[in-house]
Design a protein around this motif. Structure first.
Motif, PDB file in Angstrom:
ATOM      1  N   LEU A 296       2.730 -68.038-104.888  1.00 50.05           N
ATOM      2  CA  LEU A 296       2.615 -67.652-103.475  1.00 50.05           C
ATOM      3  C   LEU A 296       2.318 -66.167-103.400  1.00 50.05           C
ATOM      4  CD1 LEU A 296       5.403 -65.977-102.815  1.00 50.05           C
ATOM      5  CD2 LEU A 296       6.349 -68.223-102.402  1.00 50.05           C
ATOM      6  N   ASP A 297       1.918 -65.745-102.222  1.00 49.29           N
ATOM      7  CA  ASP A 297       1.619 -64.335-101.998  1.00 49.29           C
ATOM      8  C   ASP A 297       2.906 -63.644-101.572  1.00 49.29           C
ATOM      9  OD1 ASP A 297       0.764 -61.852-101.263  1.00 49.29           O
ATOM     10  OD2 ASP A 297      -0.838 -62.546 -99.939  1.00 49.29           O
ATOM     11  N   PRO A 298       3.478 -62.770-102.398  1.00 49.74           N
ATOM     12  CA  PRO A 298       4.734 -62.131-102.018  1.00 49.74           C
ATOM     13  C   PRO A 298       4.604 -61.225-100.800  1.00 49.74           C
ATOM     14  CG  PRO A 298       3.815 -61.096-103.974  1.00 49.74           C
ATOM     15  CD  PRO A 298       2.982 -62.301-103.708  1.00 49.74           C
ATOM     16  N   TYR A 299       3.368 -60.836-100.459  1.00 47.85           N
ATOM     17  CA  TYR A 299       3.156 -59.976 -99.300  1.00 47.85           C
ATOM     18  C   TYR A 299       3.183 -60.767 -97.992  1.00 47.85           C
ATOM     19  CZ  TYR A 299       1.841 -56.166-102.408  1.00 47.85           C
ATOM     20  OH  TYR A 299       1.861 -55.182-103.375  1.00 47.85           O
ATOM     21  N   SER A 300       3.073 -62.068 -98.095  1.00 49.53           N
ATOM     22  CA  SER A 300       3.096 -62.917 -96.894  1.00 49.53           C
ATOM     23  C   SER A 300       3.456 -64.323 -97.349  1.00 49.53           C
ATOM     24  CB  SER A 300       1.731 -62.897 -96.203  1.00 49.53           C
ATOM     25  OG  SER A 300       1.724 -63.723 -95.067  1.00 49.53           O
ATOM     26  N   ILE A 301       4.751 -64.619 -97.376  1.00 49.84           N
ATOM     27  CA  ILE A 301       5.224 -65.784 -98.125  1.00 49.84           C
ATOM     28  C   ILE A 301       4.899 -67.115 -97.452  1.00 49.84           C
ATOM     29  CG2 ILE A 301       7.048 -64.449 -99.231  1.00 49.84           C
ATOM     30  CD1 ILE A 301       9.063 -65.731 -97.320  1.00 49.84           C
ATOM     31  N   TYR A 302       4.505 -67.118 -96.170  1.00 52.99           N
ATOM     32  CA  TYR A 302       4.252 -68.387 -95.492  1.00 52.99           C
ATOM     33  C   TYR A 302       2.775 -68.645 -95.210  1.00 52.99           C
ATOM     34  CZ  TYR A 302       9.296 -68.323 -94.795  1.00 52.99           C
ATOM     35  OH  TYR A 302      10.650 -68.285 -95.007  1.00 52.99           O
ATOM     36  N   THR A 303       1.905 -67.701 -95.522  1.00 54.01           N
ATOM     37  CA  THR A 303       0.478 -67.938 -95.294  1.00 54.01           C
ATOM     38  C   THR A 303      -0.133 -68.617 -96.507  1.00 54.01           C
ATOM     39  OG1 THR A 303      -0.003 -65.696 -96.060  1.00 54.01           O
ATOM     40  CG2 THR A 303       0.159 -66.031 -93.684  1.00 54.01           C
ATOM     41  N   MET A 393      10.304 -47.298 -87.140  1.00 56.78           N
ATOM     42  CA  MET A 393      10.054 -48.095 -88.332  1.00 56.78           C
ATOM     43  C   MET A 393       9.860 -49.538 -87.886  1.00 56.78           C
ATOM     44  SD  MET A 393      12.867 -46.468 -90.988  1.00 56.78           S
ATOM     45  CE  MET A 393      12.020 -46.966 -92.504  1.00 56.78           C
ATOM     46  N   PHE A 394       8.869 -50.217 -88.472  1.00 63.04           N
ATOM     47  CA  PHE A 394       8.676 -51.625 -88.114  1.00 63.04           C
ATOM     48  C   PHE A 394       8.540 -52.458 -89.381  1.00 63.04           C
ATOM     49  CE2 PHE A 394       4.372 -49.852 -88.196  1.00 63.04           C
ATOM     50  CZ  PHE A 394       3.596 -50.833 -88.812  1.00 63.04           C
ATOM     51  N   SER A 395       8.793 -53.751 -89.230  1.00 65.01           N
ATOM     52  CA  SER A 395       8.827 -54.616 -90.398  1.00 65.01           C
ATOM     53  C   SER A 395       8.377 -56.020 -90.050  1.00 65.01           C
ATOM     54  CB  SER A 395      10.257 -54.661 -90.967  1.00 65.01           C
ATOM     55  OG  SER A 395      10.307 -55.389 -92.159  1.00 65.01           O
ATOM     56  N   GLY A 396       7.334 -56.503 -90.754  1.00 66.09           N
ATOM     57  CA  GLY A 396       6.986 -57.916 -90.681  1.00 66.09           C
ATOM     58  C   GLY A 396       8.017 -58.697 -91.457  1.00 66.09           C
ATOM     59  N   ASN A 397       8.529 -59.779 -90.870  1.00 67.93           N
ATOM     60  CA  ASN A 397       9.687 -60.427 -91.497  1.00 67.93           C
ATOM     61  C   ASN A 397       9.347 -61.550 -92.461  1.00 67.93           C
ATOM     62  OD1 ASN A 397       8.969 -62.468 -89.742  1.00 67.93           O
ATOM     63  ND2 ASN A 397      10.949 -62.602 -88.702  1.00 67.93           N
ATOM     64  N   THR A 398       8.061 -61.629 -92.900  1.00 66.33           N
ATOM     65  CA  THR A 398       7.712 -62.592 -93.944  1.00 66.33           C
ATOM     66  C   THR A 398       7.164 -61.888 -95.188  1.00 66.33           C
ATOM     67  OG1 THR A 398       5.427 -62.984 -93.209  1.00 66.33           O
ATOM     68  CG2 THR A 398       7.167 -64.305 -92.171  1.00 66.33           C
ATOM     69  N   ASP A 399       7.448 -60.614 -95.319  1.00 69.26           N
ATOM     70  CA  ASP A 399       7.041 -59.832 -96.487  1.00 69.26           C
ATOM     71  C   ASP A 399       8.207 -59.776 -97.462  1.00 69.26           C
ATOM     72  OD1 ASP A 399       5.974 -57.938 -98.270  1.00 69.26           O
ATOM     73  OD2 ASP A 399       6.625 -56.255 -97.031  1.00 69.26           O
ATOM     74  N   SER A 400       7.965 -60.111 -98.737  1.00 71.94           N
ATOM     75  CA  SER A 400       9.033 -60.030 -99.729  1.00 71.94           C
ATOM     76  C   SER A 400       8.893 -58.815-100.638  1.00 71.94           C
ATOM     77  CB  SER A 400       9.053 -61.309-100.584  1.00 71.94           C
ATOM     78  OG  SER A 400       7.929 -61.362-101.455  1.00 71.94           O
ATOM     79  N   VAL A 401       7.861 -57.995-100.439  1.00 73.37           N
ATOM     80  CA  VAL A 401       7.650 -56.827-101.294  1.00 73.37           C
ATOM     81  C   VAL A 401       8.480 -55.646-100.804  1.00 73.37           C
ATOM     82  CG1 VAL A 401       5.936 -55.204-102.192  1.00 73.37           C
ATOM     83  CG2 VAL A 401       5.382 -57.628-101.993  1.00 73.37           C
ATOM     84  N   ILE A 402       8.372 -55.312 -99.536  1.00 70.73           N
ATOM     85  CA  ILE A 402       9.304 -54.382 -98.875  1.00 70.73           C
ATOM     86  C   ILE A 402       9.824 -55.119 -97.646  1.00 70.73           C
ATOM     87  CG2 ILE A 402       9.692 -52.100 -97.887  1.00 70.73           C
ATOM     88  CD1 ILE A 402       8.929 -51.906-100.743  1.00 70.73           C
ATOM     89  N   PRO A 403      10.784 -55.996 -97.820  1.00 71.65           N
ATOM     90  CA  PRO A 403      11.177 -56.905 -96.738  1.00 71.65           C
ATOM     91  C   PRO A 403      12.032 -56.235 -95.672  1.00 71.65           C
ATOM     92  CG  PRO A 403      12.525 -57.290 -98.672  1.00 71.65           C
ATOM     93  CD  PRO A 403      11.501 -56.272 -99.073  1.00 71.65           C
ATOM     94  N   VAL A 404      12.266 -56.996 -94.626  1.00 79.29           N
ATOM     95  CA  VAL A 404      13.064 -56.510 -93.502  1.00 79.29           C
ATOM     96  C   VAL A 404      14.469 -56.134 -93.953  1.00 79.29           C
ATOM     97  CG1 VAL A 404      13.712 -58.860 -92.836  1.00 79.29           C
ATOM     98  CG2 VAL A 404      13.765 -57.047 -91.124  1.00 79.29           C
ATOM     99  N   THR A 405      15.015 -56.846 -94.928  1.00 78.95           N
ATOM    100  CA  THR A 405      16.356 -56.517 -95.420  1.00 78.95           C
ATOM    101  C   THR A 405      16.390 -55.131 -96.055  1.00 78.95           C
ATOM    102  OG1 THR A 405      15.736 -57.806 -97.374  1.00 78.95           O
ATOM    103  CG2 THR A 405      17.212 -58.860 -95.776  1.00 78.95           C
ATOM    104  N   SER A 406      15.332 -54.760 -96.754  1.00 79.05           N
ATOM    105  CA  SER A 406      15.267 -53.427 -97.373  1.00 79.05           C
ATOM    106  C   SER A 406      15.305 -52.343 -96.311  1.00 79.05           C
ATOM    107  CB  SER A 406      13.993 -53.300 -98.213  1.00 79.05           C
ATOM    108  OG  SER A 406      13.989 -54.187 -99.295  1.00 79.05           O
ATOM    109  N   THR A 407      14.507 -52.514 -95.271  1.00 80.69           N
ATOM    110  CA  THR A 407      14.447 -51.496 -94.218  1.00 80.69           C
ATOM    111  C   THR A 407      15.772 -51.402 -93.473  1.00 80.69           C
ATOM    112  OG1 THR A 407      12.077 -51.924 -93.995  1.00 80.69           O
ATOM    113  CG2 THR A 407      13.144 -50.701 -92.216  1.00 80.69           C
ATOM    114  N   ARG A 408      16.438 -52.525 -93.277  1.00 80.48           N
ATOM    115  CA  ARG A 408      17.730 -52.492 -92.585  1.00 80.48           C
ATOM    116  C   ARG A 408      18.786 -51.767 -93.417  1.00 80.48           C
ATOM    117  NH1 ARG A 408      18.933 -58.113 -89.453  1.00 80.48           N
ATOM    118  NH2 ARG A 408      20.367 -56.728 -88.347  1.00 80.48           N
ATOM    119  N   TYR A 409      18.818 -52.028 -94.724  1.00 86.44           N
ATOM    120  CA  TYR A 409      19.738 -51.291 -95.593  1.00 86.44           C
ATOM    121  C   TYR A 409      19.440 -49.786 -95.547  1.00 86.44           C
ATOM    122  CZ  TYR A 409      21.948 -55.295 -97.964  1.00 86.44           C
ATOM    123  OH  TYR A 409      22.696 -56.411 -98.263  1.00 86.44           O
TER     124      TYR A 409
END
Length: 485
Positions: A296-303, A393-409
């Motif tokens: 899968l594409d880690p930059y967009s896990i559902y596409t 700061m904004f975050s697409g929530n289907t990215d696993s490379v720099i995911p939303v969890t990283s930005t929240r931490y």
């Protein structure tokens, strides 16, 4: 009666005439030189040379704005030149609209390839790689956009000294970007008083705050040539190695992409530093995690993956925590075909003597030889937040490379007071994402977007950008009209 001159008088007259002719020639030369100098230094003359006109190759639609491209020399000694593409706002008076400088990351990726051609710019490339279509959600509907290929060795940017391409890093990139800006404003002086913002994504999480810090310092040091800097916004941004890595492992686990055991071992064996220089034990668990992720594409896990690569897994060494892979091989192929065309390069004013042998979306040479990259830029946030800049700061929530969890931490580590608590925001009556507002910083997520938010959710990205420029909160759900009885 005319006086008859003696031979001596004739000689004197001849000598004086020579002097007068010489003086006239000198004066004429000085006059012509002054005109040439005035023309050469007139910024509007250079603007005219950089003006692209209304028709790019493969463009079969009309536009109602001007755009320009060319080079700004940031170092005369070594010949470092940054390539830019400036697209004015769709407005009768574009100088009345804000100005945005956009960076892509990598490090080593072109903002022309990604930012302009598939994200926020108006000129997007069709799958044939030859024709263009007009992006209906281009950010130049509300702002002027300045794209720059940074640093040298990226895209069409070049140096006369080849060793320069092996010596890029965060520090020099920020310094060159400031020089670029100051010289660009000299070429486009009509924008000096325009509200100026910076944005970008991915590794631009370093570029943007680092340049912002230099601009603030520059404005404090000089009152003669300040930049009218108002704020910055970064998306899915590399910010702090420790918190980014912590968030990546958690996101993969909570999204069901890796096993419980692998999650535990990643946290145990791989700290933020060892992922870049992994130990043998960390290397093994990263390989296991890659296998569990699948193709899968880690930059967009559902596409869906690019159809051209459906039958084989893309070979890469650890996608986890890496920014070197590009988003979509299919989208990339369109840009590679288009920007390698000689006519496209000619229209964009690419220097034929310094054009790359093959134009690429990202430079491995720049990436591999990157010299300095601090483990965190949170110290810059702590320095800039009290200045009153608008920081989002904004975050697409289907990215696993720099995911939303990283930005929240990362944001939690700043320990900022909450001004407005976590809530959903809406677009056309549907949840577009979520927002929380802190003292000095706003965080927005975009539902269903991957690493490149404007690519996956262009309409929502434009809504985000409009709110950022206005300094307002994201839209709420409007109440339904009361039925009349």
């Amino acid at each position: 009666m005319c006086e008859v001159l003696s031979p001596q008088s004739e000689m004197a007259r001849f000598e004086w005439s020579q002097i007068w002719v010489t003086d006239i020639l000198i004066l004429a030369t000085l006059f012509l030189c002054s005109i040439s100098f005035a023309i050469a230094t007139d910024p509007f003359v250079q603007q005219g040379k950089d003006r692209i006109g209304r028709a790019l190759p493969g463009q079969n639609f009309n536009i109602n704005f001007e755009h320009y491209s060319g080079y700004i020399t940031v170092n005369e000694d070594t010949g470092r030149n940054l390539f830019y593409w400036f697209i004015e706002a769709e407005h009768q008076d574009p100088t009345s609209k804000p100005l945005l400088l956009w960076f892509n990351g990598g490090p080593g990726c072109s903002s022309i390839a990604f930012g302009e051609a598939e994200e926020i710019g108006p000129f997007h490339i069709n799958p044939d790689g030859n024709t263009l279509y007009l992006n209906p959600y281009s950010w130049n509907q509300v702002a002027n956009i300045l794209f720059v290929d940074s640093p040298v060795g990226v895209g069409f940017s070049y140096s006369n000294t080849s060793s320069e391409l092996l010596n890029n890093g965060d520090k020099r990139t920020a310094e060159d970007s400031l020089i670029f800006l100051l010289k660009w404003f000299e070429r486009f002086p009509q924008y000096k008083k325009t509200d100026f913002f910076i944005s970008g994504e991915s590794y631009a999480g370093h570029y943007v705050p680092q340049l912002s810090q230099l601009i603030v310092n520059h404005n404090s040091a000089t009152k003669q040539n300040p930049i009218n800097f108002k704020g910055y916004m970064v998306g899915n941004a590399l910010t702090d190695d420790f918190y980014d890595q912590l968030g990546i492992f958690q996101f993969m686990w909570t999204s069901g992409m890796i096993s419980d055991q692998t999650f535990k071992l990643l946290n145990l064996l791989c700290d933020s530093q060892s992922v870049e220089h992994p130990s043998t034990s960390c290397e093994k668990i990263l390989e296991i995690a890659d296998d569990e992720l699948g193709n899968l594409d880690p930059y967009s896990i559902y596409t869906p993956p690019c159809h051209g690569n459906d039958n084989h897994k893309v070979k890469r060494k650890h996608s986890i925590g890496r920014l070197r892979a590009t988003y979509d091989p299919c989208t990339e192929k369109h840009s590679i075909k288009y920007f390698n065309q000689p006519e496209v390069q000619r229209i964009l004013h690419v220097d034929p003597h310094h054009k790359p042998e093959k134009w690429e979306t990202c430079s491995d040479l720049v990436n591999i030889n990157w010299k300095d990259s601090p483990r965190t830029v949170l110290d810059i946030y702590r320095e800039l937040i009290p200045t009153g800049l608008r920081i989002w700061m904004f975050s697409g929530n289907t990215d696993s490379v720099i995911p939303v969890t990283s930005t929240r931490y990362t944001i939690d580590a700043l320990k900022l007071p909450t001004v407005s608590p976590w809530r959903a925001w809406y677009d056309d009556g549907e949840v577009g994402g979520w927002i929380q507002e802190y003292a000095g910083l706003t965080f927005v997520t975009i539902r269903g977007a991957g690493h490149e938010v404007p690519l996956h959710k262009p309409k929502l990205a434009l809504t985000l950008f409009k709110a950022f420029l206005a300094g307002t909160s994201m839209p709420t759900l409007e109440p339904l009209p009361v039925a009349a009885f």
